[in-house]
Enzyme design. Structure first.
Site, PDB file in Angstrom:
ATOM      1  N   ASN A  10      -7.723   3.822  43.221  1.00  0.00           N
ATOM      2  CA  ASN A  10      -8.007   3.966  44.636  1.00  0.00           C
ATOM      3  C   ASN A  10      -9.361   4.663  44.715  1.00  0.00           C
ATOM      4  OD1 ASN A  10      -8.060   4.874  47.293  1.00  0.00           O
ATOM      5  ND2 ASN A  10      -6.412   6.387  46.992  1.00  0.00           N
ATOM      6  N   LYS A  12     -10.736   5.751  47.336  1.00  0.00           N
ATOM      7  CA  LYS A  12     -10.727   6.711  48.458  1.00  0.00           C
ATOM      8  C   LYS A  12     -12.015   6.542  49.287  1.00  0.00           C
ATOM      9  CE  LYS A  12      -7.740   9.695  45.800  1.00  0.00           C
ATOM     10  NZ  LYS A  12      -7.132  10.995  45.614  1.00  0.00           N
ATOM     11  N   HIS A  98      -0.452   6.132  51.487  1.00  0.00           N
ATOM     12  CA  HIS A  98      -1.032   7.082  50.524  1.00  0.00           C
ATOM     13  C   HIS A  98      -0.851   8.498  51.064  1.00  0.00           C
ATOM     14  CE1 HIS A  98      -4.037   9.404  48.313  1.00  0.00           C
ATOM     15  NE2 HIS A  98      -3.792   8.552  47.344  1.00  0.00           N
ATOM     16  N   GLU A 100      -2.752  10.914  51.362  1.00  0.00           N
ATOM     17  CA  GLU A 100      -3.785  11.398  52.298  1.00  0.00           C
ATOM     18  C   GLU A 100      -3.610  10.775  53.677  1.00  0.00           C
ATOM     19  OE1 GLU A 100      -7.043  10.518  49.621  1.00  0.00           O
ATOM     20  OE2 GLU A 100      -6.168  11.963  48.240  1.00  0.00           O
ATOM     21  N   GLU A 170       3.356   9.357  43.756  1.00  0.00           N
ATOM     22  CA  GLU A 170       2.250  10.300  43.622  1.00  0.00           C
ATOM     23  C   GLU A 170       2.658  11.617  44.268  1.00  0.00           C
ATOM     24  OE1 GLU A 170      -1.757   8.196  43.302  1.00  0.00           O
ATOM     25  OE2 GLU A 170      -1.157   7.807  45.340  1.00  0.00           O
ATOM     26  N   GLY A 176      -5.611  14.917  43.268  1.00  0.00           N
ATOM     27  CA  GLY A 176      -6.939  15.417  43.629  1.00  0.00           C
ATOM     28  C   GLY A 176      -7.397  16.627  42.827  1.00  0.00           C
ATOM     29  N   SER A 216      -3.557  12.977  39.283  1.00  0.00           N
ATOM     30  CA  SER A 216      -4.239  13.622  38.156  1.00  0.00           C
ATOM     31  C   SER A 216      -3.958  12.955  36.815  1.00  0.00           C
ATOM     32  CB  SER A 216      -3.910  15.122  38.098  1.00  0.00           C
ATOM     33  OG  SER A 216      -4.449  15.790  39.217  1.00  0.00           O
TER      34      SER A 216
HETATM   35  P1  13P Z   1      -6.374  11.620  41.346  1.00  0.00           P
HETATM   36  O1  13P Z   1      -6.090  10.785  40.110  1.00  0.00           O
HETATM   37  O2  13P Z   1      -7.827  11.899  41.535  1.00  0.00           O
HETATM   38  O3  13P Z   1      -5.515  12.842  41.380  1.00  0.00           O
HETATM   39  O4  13P Z   1      -5.962  10.712  42.602  1.00  0.00           O
HETATM   40  C1  13P Z   1      -4.798   9.967  42.556  1.00  0.00           C
HETATM   41  C2  13P Z   1      -4.674   9.153  43.766  1.00  0.00           C
HETATM   42  O5  13P Z   1      -4.650   9.655  44.888  1.00  0.00           O
HETATM   43  C3  13P Z   1      -4.594   7.689  43.614  1.00  0.00           C
HETATM   44  O6  13P Z   1      -4.229   7.104  44.810  1.00  0.00           O
END
Ligand code: 13P
Length: 261
Positions: A10, A12, A98, A100, A170, A176, A216
């Protein structure tokens, strides 16, 4: 036989159009020799990069998806992007729910369900993201939260449609720059519970739905996560945004699975 593996990233709200195209060109070149029967690769760029992303030379080597979608075909929904608009781009998948989106933009399970149903009815693969917050984990309700995110998110999905559903677990606390990756033991426990939930809802078809872990994922933990019995793939953020590094992570993960099979 080794299981089929799913690797995706992703992007983002990172990478402009040029950077996205160059990332996709590099990633598809690095991974060209990997059999797509065994490995499914997907990238989810920003909306603005999608029209150029779908024109890359080795388009057939990567599934491309959108980070979100409105559930209505058209209407008075300022700022939303409809399934018909995404279909014009011939995208393969839509990411729904997601962390977020759920936590920064306050989306609800009910809305994720509308999006899942809409995405499936338009022929997209629906990548439903679920995960508990730190607080929910502390209260000891992680399993209930995941179960209800699955049950509500997939409410009304038929067994026929299930072949186009992928789920990414997740944990919110793992995502993040400030995230702590889940341990393989914790991920294994949750993925087993998710698998049981899917089978209880959909019978045998529920056993086939790919369950991906995200949060992560990095070169140090990818192998220990991908080999877990109910983990079919890795959904990666930061550690995948350099194509060469992502290629290495994919190959090492696939090799770890092959060695275990
Ligand atoms: P990170 O791997 O940077 O923690 O992000 C994961 C994520 O949100 C994938 O959608």
């Amino acid at each position: 036989m080794s299981k089929k593996l799913y690797f995706g990233t992703n992007l983002k709200m990172y990478k402009n159009i040029a950077d996205t195209v160059s990332f996709l060109n590099d990633l598809t070149a690095y991974t060209e020799d990997l059999g797509r029967e065994e490995i499914e690769l997907f990238v989810i760029p920003s909306y603005t990069s999608l029209p150029d992303a779908v024109k890359i030379e080795r388009r057939h080597l990567v599934h491309l998806g959108a980070q979100n979608m409105g559930w209505e075909d058209q209407g008075q929904f300022t700022g939303e992007i409809s399934p018909l608009m995404l279909k014009e781009l011939r995208l393969d998948l839509v990411m729904i729910g997601h962390s977020e989106r759920r936590h920064t933009f306050r989306e609800t399970d009910y809305e994720e369900n509308l999006k899942v149903l809409s995405a499936l009815s338009h022929g997209f693969t629906a990548l439903l993201c679920i995960g508990e917050t730190e607080q929910e984990k502390e209260f000891g309700v992680s399993e209930e939260v995941l179960r209800s995110q699955i049950k509500i998110g997939l409410h009304g999905v038929t067994a026929d449609q299930l072949g186009k559903v992928w789920i990414a677990y997740e944990p919110v606390w793992s995502i993040g720059v400030n995230g702590t990756p889940a341990t393989p033991e914790y991920a294994a426990h949750m993925h087993k519970m998710m698998r049981e939930t899917m089978v209880s809802l959909f019978g045998d078809a529920g056993a086939e739905v790919p369950l991906l872990y995200g949060g992560s994922v990095n070169p140090g933990n990818a192998e220990s996560l991908i080999v877990l019995p109910n983990v079919d793939g890795l959904f990666v953020g930061r550690a995948a945004w350099n194509a060469e590094a992502f290629n290495t992570l994919i190959r090492k993960s696939a090799a770890a699975c092959a060695a275990k099979a």
